[in-house]
Design a protein around this motif. Structure first.
Motif, short mmCIF file in Angstrom:
data_model
loop_
_atom_site.label_atom_id
_atom_site.label_comp_id
_atom_site.label_asym_id
_atom_site.label_seq_id
_atom_site.Cartn_x
_atom_site.Cartn_y
_atom_site.Cartn_z
N ILE A 148 0.83 -1.29 -0.08
CA ILE A 148 -0.03 -0.04 -0.14
C ILE A 148 0.78 1.34 -0.04
O ILE A 148 0.59 2.24 -0.70
N ALA A 149 1.81 1.14 0.96
CA ALA A 149 3.12 2.38 0.83
C ALA A 149 3.46 2.68 -0.59
O ALA A 149 3.43 3.92 -1.28
N GLU A 150 3.98 1.52 -1.38
CA GLU A 150 4.19 1.61 -2.60
C GLU A 150 3.36 2.15 -3.52
O GLU A 150 3.60 2.96 -4.50
N LEU A 151 2.13 1.64 -3.44
CA LEU A 151 0.92 1.99 -4.34
C LEU A 151 0.77 3.65 -4.07
O LEU A 151 0.64 4.45 -5.02
N GLY A 152 1.03 4.24 -2.98
CA GLY A 152 0.63 5.58 -2.62
C GLY A 152 1.64 6.45 -3.52
O GLY A 152 1.16 7.24 -3.98
N ALA A 153 3.15 5.81 -3.23
CA ALA A 153 3.86 6.70 -3.59
C ALA A 153 3.97 6.62 -5.28
O ALA A 153 4.40 7.61 -5.98
N SER A 154 3.52 5.39 -5.85
CA SER A 154 3.36 5.45 -7.10
C SER A 154 2.28 6.30 -7.73
O SER A 154 2.16 6.91 -8.80
N THR A 155 1.21 6.60 -6.98
CA THR A 155 0.00 7.29 -7.39
C THR A 155 0.55 8.60 -7.37
O THR A 155 0.10 9.50 -8.24
N ALA A 156 1.42 9.10 -6.40
CA ALA A 156 2.09 10.56 -6.50
C ALA A 156 2.80 10.72 -7.70
O ALA A 156 2.80 11.73 -8.16
N SER A 157 3.56 9.53 -8.19
CA SER A 157 4.22 9.67 -9.24
C SER A 157 3.45 9.97 -10.50
O SER A 157 3.72 10.74 -11.43
N LEU A 158 2.21 9.54 -10.51
CA LEU A 158 1.25 9.59 -11.61
C LEU A 158 1.07 11.03 -11.76
O LEU A 158 0.91 11.70 -13.01
N PHE A 159 0.84 11.54 -10.62
CA PHE A 159 0.16 13.03 -10.55
C PHE A 159 1.52 13.98 -10.90
O PHE A 159 1.42 15.12 -11.88
N GLY A 160 2.61 13.73 -10.18
CA GLY A 160 3.72 14.68 -10.09
C GLY A 160 4.47 14.80 -11.35
O GLY A 160 4.66 15.83 -11.83
N ARG A 161 4.77 13.89 -11.99
CA ARG A 161 5.63 13.51 -13.18
C ARG A 161 4.87 14.09 -14.35
O ARG A 161 5.58 14.75 -15.40
N ARG A 162 3.65 13.85 -14.40
CA ARG A 162 2.68 14.19 -15.62
C ARG A 162 2.73 15.83 -15.54
O ARG A 162 2.66 16.55 -16.71
N LEU A 163 2.48 16.36 -14.31
CA LEU A 163 2.76 17.82 -14.21
C LEU A 163 3.85 18.65 -14.08
O LEU A 163 4.07 19.56 -14.28
N GLY A 164 5.06 17.66 -14.26
CA GLY A 164 6.39 18.22 -14.18
C GLY A 164 6.55 19.08 -12.81
O GLY A 164 7.30 20.22 -12.95
N LEU A 165 6.45 18.52 -11.79
CA LEU A 165 6.67 19.09 -10.41
C LEU A 165 8.02 19.11 -10.11
O LEU A 165 8.99 18.42 -10.48
#
Length: 419
Positions: A148-165
């Motif tokens: 679940i921790a890995e899933l949460g971090a990967s979810t953030a990756s989908l948001f962050g990298r797509r937006l170029g944070l």
């Protein structure tokens, strides 16, 4: 004619808000929390469904005995077959889809946070969650929090990298996703927040706290709506009988810390031994979880209480239904079962096993210290959970907050801090 420039301007303004302004980043934290909470709920539903299919019960350790599910024709031997079936599916999934340079679970999140921007690849994270669903439902003695921790971090990756944070915003968002997953898994939003700050970020700034709290609250609210708001462990109100018992609490804290460290060492030694043995036998990587499933099944055949998360067994231990000798055997069996499960290549977390080991250890300690008091097993069991979790996870603040949120035993705050 001016429609496209206007749209592009609005998009740039929105992206700028999300990338560089606190209000936009806080909105992203809420979104990541909701996505992580939804993932945690689906993960839990998958574990329950696979367990029910194989055993006929949502928690096999509540009844034990033969399966009344799809494997009912095998009698007690289903305990050997269930982890092998899961291992046969886990091996190809992880070997084909689970490859990642960061590693998996909480360890992978920590590696990525310390050496990169905290992001986790979504594909391997999804493979880990599916495999952990099969592992836990098939009897593997691991917990849900690592995937679940890995899933949460990967979810953030989908948001962050797509937006170029930027890197720091990406790292905060990944920690927020991890915290949200932990919060939903244990119904403990504050513990999830402290875990992210104490272990993942090692950062207690106001911005970090706000980020992870927003994610944890949104995740927990969603989980409450879908799964309910009951405590993870329902116990009567517990109290120490006097300050004199704080001495016994200190002893339990030292013992729990030693057991926690021993549990960590056992996992590492088992993993090294399994890797060396598989290399010597030239086992392909996809076949290792199935072969390890045979070993897990052998343990379950001898001690069926080790099936999955063993939640019902922990409840009985805290209720004082086992002798001290039986509780000691359960502690050892859980350490062995979890180490073998992880060494075989079945993914999962170690927080839940740590809590089980600590609860049973504390119940054993309380039974020996005050056998004439019926609530002593529960009191020292709760304290033991905190002690072993702290020793295994190196997270004392998270440990105290997590146990309080899971049990609602605010009267035990001071002795829990000491332990």
């Amino acid at each position: 004619m001016n429609a496209r420039p206007v749209r592009e301007h609005c998009r740039d303004v929105l992206l700028g808000l999300l990338r560089y302004h606190r209000s936009g980043l806080f909105m992203l934290a809420v979104g990541v929390g909701l996505a992580s909470g939804a993932g945690a709920v689906l993960f839990r539903a998958g574990i329950d469904a696979w367990t029910r299919l194989l055993t006929g019960a949502q928690d096999y350790t509540a009844s034990l005995g033969p399966s009344v599910g799809a494997l009912s024709g095998l009698g007690r031997w289903f305990l050997v077959v269930a982890p092998v079936i899961s291992g046969l599916m886990i091996g190809p999934i992880m070997s084909r889809l689970g490859g990642t340079r960061t590693g998996h679970g909480v360890a992978g999140v920590l590696w990525s946070s310390r050496r990169s921007d905290g992001a986790m690849a979504p594909g391997p994270a999804a493979a880990t969650v599916v495999s952990a669903t099969l592992a836990i439902g098939g009897g593997g003695s691991v917990g849900p929090e690592g995937p679940i921790a890995e899933l949460g971090a990967s979810t953030a990756s989908l948001f962050g990298r797509r937006l170029g944070l930027p890197r720091r915003a990406m790292r905060l968002l990944a920690a927020a996703g991890t915290a949200a997953g932990i919060a939903a898994a244990f119904n403990a939003p504050l513990a999830g927040a402290f875990f992210a700050m104490e272990v993942v970020l090692v950062d207690f700034t106001v911005d970090a706290f706000t980020f992870v709290v927003l994610a944890c609250v949104s995740s927990t609210v969603l989980s409450h709506h879908l799964l309910g708001t009951t405590l993870s462990l329902s116990l009567p109100t517990l109290n120490l009988t006097g300050d004199a018992q704080l001495g016994w609490v200190a002893v339990l804290g030292v013992l729990g810390g030693l057991i926690g460290v021993g549990f960590s060492r056992a996992r590492y030694l088992s993993a090294d031994a399994a890797t060396a043995g598989a290399d010597r036998l030239r086992l392909p990587r996809w076949a290792r979880p199935a072969v390890g499933g045979l070993l897990v099944g052998g343990i379950l055949l001898a001690v069926p209480e080790m099936y999955g998360e063993s939640s019902a067994v922990l409840g009985r231990a805290l209720d004082g239904r086992y002798t001290a000798l039986a509780l000691s055997a359960l502690v050892l069996a859980k350490i062995v079962a979890t180490s073998v499960t992880l060494a075989s290549g079945m993914p999962g977390g170690v927080f839940a096993p740590s809590l089980f080991i600590g609860g049973v250890l504390g119940a054993c300690f309380g039974t020996l210290v005050a056998p004439d008091r019926p609530q002593t097993a529960a009191v020292f069991g709760v304290l033991g959970m905190g002690a072993v979790f702290s020793g295994a996870a190196r997270a004392p603040i998270t440990s105290v907050v997590l146990i309080i949120e899971m049990t609602g035993q605010y009267n035990l705050l001071i002795p829990l801090m000491l332990a």
